[in-house]
Enzyme design. Structure first.
Site, mmCIF file in Angstrom:
data_model
loop_
_atom_site.group_PDB
_atom_site.id
_atom_site.type_symbol
_atom_site.label_atom_id
_atom_site.label_comp_id
_atom_site.label_asym_id
_atom_site.label_seq_id
_atom_site.Cartn_x
_atom_site.Cartn_y
_atom_site.Cartn_z
ATOM 1 N N GLU A 94 10.150 -7.703 24.088
ATOM 2 C CA GLU A 94 8.809 -7.946 24.611
ATOM 3 C C GLU A 94 8.783 -8.845 25.850
ATOM 4 O O GLU A 94 7.937 -8.662 26.726
ATOM 5 C CB GLU A 94 7.926 -8.578 23.517
ATOM 6 N N SER A 365 -10.969 -17.317 -33.507
ATOM 7 C CA SER A 365 -10.656 -18.613 -34.121
ATOM 8 C C SER A 365 -10.441 -19.726 -33.106
ATOM 9 O O SER A 365 -10.394 -20.900 -33.483
ATOM 10 C CB SER A 365 -9.412 -18.483 -35.004
#
Length: 683
Positions: A94, A365
C-alpha cells in the site's frame, strides 16, 4: 569613465527587477504557506464517524464495545497487538515510502497525473496510507476535485498532529476488510478466528491484499482472486526486503483455514451486556438513540472483563453447540450491587434473546432459601426445627383448597431439620415451612430482597412455581451473602459526553437492611450444606476451593444453580426457549457452569470465610436429640443460631451427667469448606 559604465543597462535592470519579484513572491509564498500550515495545525480535524460512536467501557475503563447506527464491527488494537508480518505486508503493497514522505508520494502523484491526462479522466490514483486514512475517516469515496482538495488538507493535518506510528495504527484499525469488518482485529477474527497478533505470513499477506477490493478479493466471494492478490503482496514483500523469496514461496503454498462463512461475524465482547446497556440508558436514563449513535458518549460500566471471560468460557464448555438447549449466567457483587458478568445465551449470533432478564422461568427449589430466610428472621423457626418428610396433603385458604407435593424420585427422609431439608432439597419440609410462617410473609420478604416479578401467595410458592428472572435471583441471593443488606443492581456508574463532561453519575449504593444480619448468616451456614456430602450440589464440591453457599433448582423445563461467595452472587439457568421439558442430563449442566465460573472469576482472590455478625451463637448439639451435646454424646455437630433461638437443654440420651464441652475436645463431623480450611491452616 564612459556613460555606459556608470549606469546599468536596461536589460540588467530588468533582470534585477525579475529577481526581486521572484524573491518577493517566494517570500510571500513561504509566508502564506507558513500561515496556512499554522492555521491547519491549530484547526481541529472533523469528528470521525468512529469518534462519534458511543463507547462502553468496563470497570477498568477499557473499551469493550462501540455503539453505532451502522452496527459496524470495530475492535481497535495497538500496533503491539498486530503481527509485524501484517504491518510489513500492508506497507509493502500500500505505501512503501510511508516513513519517508510527509503524507504525499510526489513521484507517484506525478505518474498518476500523466496517466490521467493521457486517458482524460481521474481513474489513476497514488494515495498514501495517510491519504486513505483521511478519506476513510472524514470523506466519501467520490472522485471529485473538491473531495481531493479536502483530502489533501486533512492529510497534512494528520501528518502534523500525529506520529507515523499513530497514523499507521489508526489506518489498520479503520480500513475496511469486507463483510462488515472494519480494522485488522475484526478482520482477523472474522476470517481466521484469531487475534491479529497471531497472524502468520500467509494469513497476513492475504489480509493485506483485501482492502484494495474488499468484495473482489474476499476469500469468501472469490478465493482465486484472494490467492492471486496474496502472491502479489508476497512478491512486493520480497522486493522491499521484508522476506526472502523462499519464505514467500512457502507462504504461497500454505493451505489456509478460514472460519465458515456462516460464522463470519466478528467476536464481540459481552454482546448481551452491550445490548442491556443500550436499553438501560435509553429506557431508564432518557438518552436518545441519536445521542448513542452520534454523541461520542463514554459509558462507564461495572462489567469485570476477567469475570466475563470466565462466564463465557464456562457456558461454552458445558453447553452443546448443536443443541437447542439454552443457558444464562448473571453475576453480581453482593457488596456493591455491581453486575460483574452477563451471559444471556449460549451463542449470541444465533439467539439475541437475553435470558438473564427473562421473567418466564420457574426457579423451582432455588427459591427455597428466600422462604427460609423469611422463616429464620421471623424467629418462628431455627436450624433444628423439624418436620416429617412423608407424603402429605396440605389444606389452605380456610380448608377450601388442597395441595399435595411430592419429593423428587418419591424419596422421603422422615424426621429432618432445616439443614437436612436444604441439603436434600426436601419439598415436604419446604411446604410445611411456608404453611407455618404464611405465604404472604414469604412474598413480602422476596419483594424486599428485590424480586419484582409477580408472586402468588400459595403453598406451591415454596417450590418456586412463580417465574423469576436470573437477575432477580442473583440479586436476592446477594442479600443473603451480604448479611441481609440489599444492594440495588447497578450496571452503569457514569456517562460522559464527547467533551468529557459528566451527564450521568450513579448515586452511591447505600443499601437497605432487609433482615437481621444474624438471620442471613445462619441461612448462609445452612446453605453451605448443599455442596457437602449428600447435598444436591455435592458433585461439583471438588471443583470449589473456597467457602460457597447455594441452592439447586429443577423443574420439568428449567434447571438452576444460584449461589454466592462473599464476593459474587451468581445465578445459572439452563432450559429451552419453547418450554420444552429438559432431560436429566440437561439439568446437570447448571452446577458445573456455576462452579467453573466462580473459581475462574475469583482465581486471583484469596478464599474468604463469610463474616460472622453480632447476634450469632455457635453451640454443639447432638443430632439425634437436637439438644446441647454432652461429653457422653458420641456424635457432636457445631450449629449456628440467631441468639436466643439456640437450644438450652442438654441431651440425656447417652448419660445423665451434664458436662460442658471444651471446644478443643470436640471432633466436628463436617466435610465442608470450614473443616478443609482448618486442615489447611494446621498443615
Amino acid at each position: 569613465m564612459s556613460h555606459s559604465s556608470r549606469k546599468p543597462s536596461k536589460r540588467k535592470r530588468k533582470i534585477i527587477t525579475i529577481v526581486k519579484l521572484l524573491f518577493g513572491m517566494t517570500i510571500l509564498g513561504l509566508l502564506v504557506s507558513t500561515i496556512f500550515l499554522v492555521y491547519l495545525y491549530n484547526t481541529n480535524l472533523p469528528v470521525a464517524d468512529t469518534d462519534r460512536n458511543s463507547r462502553i467501557l468496563d470497570n477498568q475503563g477499557q473499551l469493550m464495545a462501540t455503539l453505532s447506527a451502522s452496527g459496524r464491527s470495530y475492535d481497535p488494537v495497538t500496533l503491539e497487538q498486530i503481527s509485524p508480518l501484517l504491518i510489513e505486508a500492508t506497507l509493502s503493497v500500500e505505501d512503501r515510502k510511508f516513513y519517508d514522505h510527509v503524507g504525499f508520494d510526489i513521484k507517484g502523484m506525478g505518474r498518476a497525473v500523466l496517466v490521467n491526462i493521457e486517458q482524460m479522466n481521474r481513474s489513476q490514483g497514488a494515495s498514501t496510507l495517510t491519504q486513505q486514512l483521511a478519506r476513510n475517516l472524514y470523506l466519501s469515496h467520490a472522485k471529485t476535485w473538491s473531495r481531493k482538495l479536502k483530502e489533501a488538507f486533512y492529510t497534512v493535518q494528520l501528518e502534523m498532529k500525529y506520529s507515523k506510528s499513530e497514523i499507521l495504527q489508526m489506518y489498520l484499525n479503520e480500513i475496511y476488510y469486507g463483510h462488515g469488518a472494519y480494522g485488522i482485529e475484526a478482520a482477523s477474527r472474522m476470517y481466521f478466528g484469531k487475534s491479529a497478533s497471531e497472524l502468520s505470513l500467509a494469513e497476513s499477506a492475504l489480509l493485506a491484499g483485501i482492502p484494495k477490493g474488499p468484495t473482489y478479493y474476499s476469500p469468501y466471494n472469490h478465493m482465486d482472486n484472494a490467492l492471486s492478490r496474496q502472491k502479489i503482496v508476497l512478491s512486493t514483500m520480497v522486493t522491499t526486503g521484508y522476506i526472502t523469496k523462499q519464505e514467500a514461496n512457502t507462504a504461497a503454498r500454505e493451505k489456509l483455514t478460514f472460519l465458515p462463512q456462516g460464522e463470519q461475524k466478528t467476536i464481540v465482547t459481552a454482546p448481551y451486556f452491550r445490548d442491556y446497556i443500550r436499553q438501560f440508558v435509553v429506557n431508564e436514563l432518557g438518552i436518545t438513540e441519536d445521542q448513542l449513535d452520534h454523541g461520542g458518549l463514554n459509558i462507564y460500566t461495572t462489567l469485570d472483563a476477567h469475570a466475563q471471560q470466565a462466564a463465557e468460557e464456562a457456558v461454552a464448555k458445558e453447553m452443546d453447540p448443536d443443541s437447542d438447549l439454552e443457558a444464562a449466567l448473571i453475576s453480581v457483587d453482593p457488596r456493591t450491587g455491581y453486575i460483574k458478568a452477563m451471559v444471556g445465551g449460549k451463542k449470541y449470533q444465533n439467539n439475541q434473546y437475553n435470558h438473564t432478564l427473562a421473567t418466564t422461568r420457574q426457579p423451582g427449589s432455588a427459591f427455597k432459601p428466600i422462604m427460609y430466610l423469611s422463616a429464620l428472621s421471623s424467629l418462628k423457626m431455627n436450624p433444628l426445627s423439624t418436620f416429617k418428610s412423608e407424603p402429605t396433603l396440605f389444606h389452605y385458604d380456610n380448608n377450601r383448597k388442597t395441595y399435595q407435593p411430592s419429593n423428587f424420585g418419591d424419596k422421603y427422609l422422615g424426621e429432618i431439620d432445616m439443614r437436612e431439608a436444604i441439603a436434600a432439597s426436601d419439598n415436604i419440609y419446604a411446604v410445611n415451612t411456608i404453611m407455618t410462617i404464611g405465604s404472604d410473609k414469604v412474598v413480602e420478604t422476596a419483594q424486599k430482597m428485590g424480586i419484582a416479578s409477580p408472586l402468588q401467595a400459595v403453598p406451591s410458592l415454596a417450590l418456586g412455581t412463580s417465574p423469576i428472572s436470573p437477575l432477580e435471583m442473583a440479586s436476592a441471593f446477594g442479600v443473603i451473602g451480604n448479611g441481609g443488606l440489599r444492594m440495588t443492581p447497578i450496571a452503569v456508574t457514569k456517562i460522559t459526553d464527547a467533551t468529557d463532561e459528566i451527564i450521568y453519575d450513579a448515586e452511591p449504593n447505600q443499601g437497605k437492611q432487609i433482615v437481621d444480619p444474624a438471620a442471613a448468616y445462619v441461612l448462609t451456614h445452612l446453605m453451605e450444606s448443599v455442596f457437602d456430602s449428600g447435598g444436591t450440589g455435592n458433585r461439583v464440591s471438588s471443583m470449589m476451593k473456597r467457602p460457597v453457599a447455594g441452592k439447586t433448582g429443577t423443574t420439568d423445563t428449567d434447571a438452576w444453580l444460584v449461589g454466592f461467595t462473599p464476593e459474587l452472587a451468581t445465578a445459572v439457568w439452563v432450559g429451552y426457549d419453547k418450554g420444552r421439558n429438559i432431560e436429566s442430563t440437561d439439568g446437570r449442566r447448571a452446577a458445573p457452569i456455576f462452579a467453573q465460573y466462580t473459581e475462574k472469576a475469583l482465581e486471583n482472590v484469596p478464599p474468604k470465610i463469610f463474616p460472622i455478625p453480632d447476634g450469632v451463637v455457635s453451640v454443639y448439639i447432638n443430632p439425634e436429640s437436637g439438644l446441647l451435646a454432652t461429653a457422653d454424646c458420641p456424635n457432636k455437630t457445631l450449629e449456628v443460631f440467631i441468639q436466643g433461638t439456640e437450644p438450652t437443654e442438654y441431651c440425656t440420651l447417652h448419660g445423665s451427667e451434664i458436662e460442658e464441652l471444651p471446644i478443643e475436645e470436640v471432633q466436628i463431623q463436617d466435610h465442608s469448606w470450614w473443616s478443609n480450611l482448618k486442615q489447611w491452616w494446621m498443615e
